[in-house]
Design an enzyme around this catalytic site. Structure first.
Site, short mmCIF file in Angstrom:
data_model
loop_
_atom_site.label_atom_id
_atom_site.label_comp_id
_atom_site.label_asym_id
_atom_site.label_seq_id
_atom_site.Cartn_x
_atom_site.Cartn_y
_atom_site.Cartn_z
CB THR A 188 -40.34 68.66 80.12
OG1 THR A 188 -40.63 68.52 78.72
CG2 THR A 188 -41.10 67.60 80.88
CD GLU A 333 -40.97 64.47 82.87
OE1 GLU A 333 -40.39 65.15 83.74
OE2 GLU A 333 -40.57 64.40 81.69
CD1 TRP A 450 -20.57 54.59 80.61
CD2 TRP A 450 -22.36 54.87 81.94
NE1 TRP A 450 -21.66 54.13 79.94
CE2 TRP A 450 -22.78 54.29 80.72
CE3 TRP A 450 -23.30 55.14 82.92
CZ2 TRP A 450 -24.10 53.98 80.46
CZ3 TRP A 450 -24.63 54.83 82.67
CH2 TRP A 450 -25.02 54.25 81.45
P1 ADP Z 1 -36.06 70.07 82.77
O1 ADP Z 1 -34.74 70.45 83.38
O2 ADP Z 1 -35.96 69.11 81.64
O3 ADP Z 1 -37.02 71.17 82.66
P2 ADP Z 1 -36.90 69.14 85.26
O4 ADP Z 1 -36.85 70.47 85.91
O5 ADP Z 1 -38.05 68.28 85.49
O6 ADP Z 1 -36.83 69.22 83.78
O7 ADP Z 1 -35.55 68.41 85.56
C1 ADP Z 1 -35.47 67.12 86.03
C2 ADP Z 1 -34.06 66.64 85.95
O8 ADP Z 1 -33.18 67.51 86.66
C3 ADP Z 1 -33.86 65.30 86.60
O9 ADP Z 1 -34.26 64.26 85.76
C4 ADP Z 1 -32.37 65.31 86.87
O10 ADP Z 1 -31.63 64.99 85.71
C5 ADP Z 1 -32.10 66.76 87.20
N1 ADP Z 1 -32.05 66.94 88.64
C6 ADP Z 1 -33.02 67.40 89.44
N2 ADP Z 1 -32.58 67.45 90.71
C7 ADP Z 1 -31.31 67.01 90.71
C8 ADP Z 1 -30.31 66.82 91.71
N3 ADP Z 1 -30.51 67.12 92.98
N4 ADP Z 1 -29.12 66.33 91.32
C9 ADP Z 1 -28.87 66.02 90.04
N5 ADP Z 1 -29.76 66.18 89.06
C10 ADP Z 1 -30.96 66.68 89.38
#
Ligand code: ADP
Length: 551
Positions: A188, A333, A450
Site C-alpha cells: 500500500t 488489499e 460529517w
Molecule cells: P493507496 O491509495 O493507499 O495506495 P489503494 O490504491 O489501495 O491504496 O487505494 C484504496 C483507496 O482508494 C480506497 O480505500 C478508497 O479510499 C480510494 N478509492 C479507490 N477507488 C475509489 C473511488 N472510485 N471513489 C472513491 N475512493 C476510491
C-alpha cells in the site's frame, strides 16, 4: 456421506492464463511503447515463450520457490514476462512503485526480502543510489538490451535482461503447485506509517481475473484492444495483465509515455477500445484533446477508479468524447476490484437523470466480494442510501493478513468475525449501489456532522473554470473543522473566490459550503496519482479561515 464431484482437479495457477493465451490467442498482439522510445510488437505466443525463458533465467540465478523478484518498471512487455516468468515458476513477483520516495523504495525491498530486482533503464540513476541500501538484493537486472547497457555503473555485476533471456532455450514446463501459493506482493502507499504488503495467491489472482472480466464488471472481450493506463505497479494494473490473457485480447502498453499526446496517438494508432486509470490521468489527455479538437475513433469504454471520479469528468468523456465511463472502487488489499457502476435490469425503467446519479456512485459488488456498512460498534447499517458507516468487505481476493505482520486486521460484523475494514466511509442504497463519502481520515467533521470532501470536490470540478479541486478539513474553534477548497484554475480562465462559492449554492445544504477557496498552481499527488490529502492538510495546517483572528 457426501458425494464427491467427479471433475478434474487442477490448480488455478497464473501460468495457466498465459498458457491459454499462447495456445488460443497465439497471434494476438501485445504492443509496447518502450522506455527506449520505440514501439515493440509481438504476440501472446512470443510472450509465453519469453516468460518461460525468464523462469529459466531466474532459476539460473539461484531463485527458489518463494523467493521474491522485484520490479521497478513501467507497463511493457518485459514487465509482463517477469510477471508470468516469476509467478509461474513459484517465485513471487513484487512490483514496486517507482514514484515512492527513494528511501521508501529501499525500505520496501528490504521488508519483502527481494532477491532479484529488475528495473527499467530510466531508473538506473535511482538504483545506483539505492543499491547499497537494498541488503537482500543479490542480482540487479537492467531491463534492456546490450546496446543500452551503461559502459560504467556503480552497481556491482549489473545484469542485462535481454542477455539473460536470450541465453535460455525456453525448454521449460510450467510447474504445478498449490494454488494458494503466493504469486505476487504489492505494498500500500503508506500514507500513514510504513507501507504494508498485500500478498496475493495464484488462486486469488485467477479468480479476480475471472470476476473482473465479466460483462457487468470490466467486460473484457477477445474483441477488445486494452490499454491499461494504470501502472503494473499499482495493484497489478488492476489485474489487466491477467484478465487480458484470460480473454486473449490485444494488449497495448504505454511505458512511461503518459502525456496527453503520446497516449492519444497510441489509442488511435492501435485501435484501443478499452482502458483503465485513476481520474487524474484523464485530465492531461482530455486537455490535450480539447486544445487540439481531437476525437477518439475506436475508444469506447473506460474504467475509472482508485479515487472518486468527478461526475463532470464522466459527463465530458461520455458527452464530448463518446466514451462510456465505468466508475470502480477497490484497494490494494482487494486485488483491487470491489465494485463497479453498471446498471441492472431493475434500473432500466428509471429516468435518465436517476440512472446517471446511480452510475456516478462507486457501484455494485462483483461476485467474489461481499460488502456491508457498519456503525462504530460493528452493527450492520441498513441499505437505504443514507446511513453512512464503515465499509467492510470479505471474499477470496480480499486479504486476511499483511505480509510479515502478526495480528489480524479483520473485524466483526454483527458479532461474526472475518471482515476487512476498508477505512472508507460509505452508504449502500436499496439497489446495492455503494457510494463512498470519504476515507475515514479525510471526512470533515463540522459541529458533530460529517461533510463529504468528495461531494464538494465533485461540485467544484463541474465548474467550467476549474481544472482540479481538493477539499480538506481546516481547524475551526467553534465547529472543530470546516471545509477549505483548494483549486487549480484552467489555463486563462477567470474565476473569483465568490463566483466559485456561489456555484455551490442550491447544490448542497448551505452549512456544507466551503468556508474559503485558495487558488494554487499545483496540488500534490500520491505515488498512484491520487490527491495527497495528508500533504495538503500539512500545507494548510496554519491556514486561517476568513473571519477568524490570526494567531
Ligand atoms: P493507496 O491509495 O493507499 O495506495 P489503494 O490504491 O489501495 O491504496 O487505494 C484504496 C483507496 O482508494 C480506497 O480505500 C478508497 O479510499 C480510494 N478509492 C479507490 N477507488 C475509489 C473511488 N472510485 N471513489 C472513491 N475512493 C476510491
Amino acid at each position: 456421506m457426501a458425494l464427491m464431484g467427479q471433475m478434474m482437479a487442477g490448480s488455478l495457477l497464473i501460468s495457466s492464463l498465459i498458457k491459454h493465451a499462447a495456445r488460443h490467442a497465439a497471434e494476438t498482439e501485445i504492443v509496447s511503447k518502450r522506455v527506449e522510445g520505440d514501439l515493440h510488437r509481438y504476440t501472446w505466443r512470443d510472450a509465453e515463450l519469453r516468460s518461460r525463458k525468464v523462469a529459466q533465467a531466474l532459476a539460473g540465478l539461484g531463485c527458489q520457490a518463494g523467493d521474491r523478484v522485484a520490479t521497478l518498471a513501467w507497463n511493457g512487455y518485459r514487465h509482463l514476462e517477469i510477471y508470468y516468468g516469476s509467478s509461474g515458476s513459484e517465485l513471487v513477483c513484487h512490483t514496486i512503485n517507482p514514484r515512492l520516495f527513494p528511501e521508501q523504495i529501499a525500505w520496501i525491498a528490504n521488508d519483502a526480502q527481494d532477491l532479484v530486482l529488475c528495473f527499467d533503464l530510466n531508473f538506473l540513476p535511482l538504483i545506483e543510489k539505492l543499491a547499497a541500501q537494498m541488503s537482500s538484493v543479490k542480482h540487479f537486472v537492467l531491463m534492456t538490451d546490450r546496446a543500452h547497457m551503461p559502459a560504467q555503473t556503480g552497481i556491482n555485476e549489473l545484469l542485462c535482461y535481454e542477455e539473460l533471456v536470450e541465453a535460455e532455450n525456453g525448454d521449460y514446463d510450467w510447474p504445478e503447485f498449490d494454488e494458494n501459493t503466493a504469486s505476487s506482493i504489492c505494498y500500500t502507499s503508506g500514507t500513514t506509517g510504513h507501507p504494508k504488503g498485500a500478498v496475493y495467491s495464484h488462486r486469488s489472482s485467477v479468480l479476480h481475473a475471472y470476476g473482473s472480466a465479466l460483462p457487468d464488471a470490466m467486460g473484457c472481450s477477445a474483441l477488445d484492444v486494452i490499454l491499461p493506463v494504470v501502472p503494473m505497479f499499482h495493484v497489478n494494473a488492476w489485474g489487466l495483465p491477467y484478465s487480458c490473457a484470460l480473454v486473449g485480447c490485444k494488449l497495448v502498453m504505454p511505458g512511461p509515455h503518459m502525456d496527453g499526446k503520446s497516449l492519444f496517438e497510441l489509442f488511435e494508432n492501435e485501435g484501443v477500445t478499452f482502458s483503465a486509470g485513476v481520474p487524474t490521468v484523464w485530465l492531461g489527455l482530455l486537455t490535450y484533446m480539447k486544445a487540439n479538437q481531437l476525437k477518439f475513433s475506436s475508444f469506447k469504454r473506460t474504467v475509472i477508479g482508485g479515487a472518486a471520479c468527478p461526475p463532470a469528468m464522466m459527463r465530458t468523456l461520455e458527452d464530448d468524447f463518446g466514451v462510456e465511463v465505468i466508475h470502480a472502487w477497490g484497494m490494494t488489499e482487494m486485488s483491487p476490484l470491489g465494485t463497479l457502476s453498471k446498471l441492472t435490469a431493475r434500473q432500466m425503467s428509471l429516468p435518465t437523470e436517476a440512472q446517471r446519479r446511480l452510475l456516478e456512485k462507486q457501484g455494485k459488488v462483483i461476485y467474489g466480494v461481499d460488502m456491508a456498512v457498519s456503525d462504530d460498534e460493528g452493527n450492520e447499517l441498513p441499505w437505504d442510501g443514507v446511513s453512512s458507516g464503515n465499509l467492510l468487505v470479505r471474499g477470496p481476493w480480499v486479504i486476511k493478513s499483511y505480509f510479515g505482520q502478526t495480528g489480524s486486521p479483520l473485524v466483526s460484523l454483527n458479532g461474526q468475525p472475518g471482515w476487512f475494514p476498508t477505512g472508507d466511509v460509505a452508504t449502500i442504497d436499496s439497489y446495492g449501489f455503494m457510494q463512498i463519502t470519504d476515507r475515514s481520515k479525510d471526512v470533515i467533521k463540522s459541529g458533530g456532522e460529517w461533510i463529504s470532501s468528495i461531494e464538494l470536490e465533485n461540485i467544484a470540478m463541474a465548474h467550467p473554470a476549474v481544472f482540479e479541486a481538493a477539499v480538506i478539513a481546516c481547524a475551526h474553534p467553534k465547529w472543530d473543522e470546516r471545509p477549505l477548497l483548494v483549486v487549480i484554475k484552467k489555463p486563462d480562465a477567470e474565476l473569483s473566490r465568490e463566483q466559485l462559492l456561489e456555484f455551490f449554492e442550491g447544490q448542497i445544504p448551505k452549512w456544507q459550503i466551503p468556508d474559503d477557496v485558495v487558488f494554487v498552481t499545483e496540488i500534490p499527488h500520491t505515488a498512484t496519482g491520487k490527491i495527497q490529502k495528508l500533504k495538503l492538510r500539512d500545507q494548510f495546517r496554519t491556514y486561517r479561515l476568513p473571519g477568524l483572528p490570526t494567531v
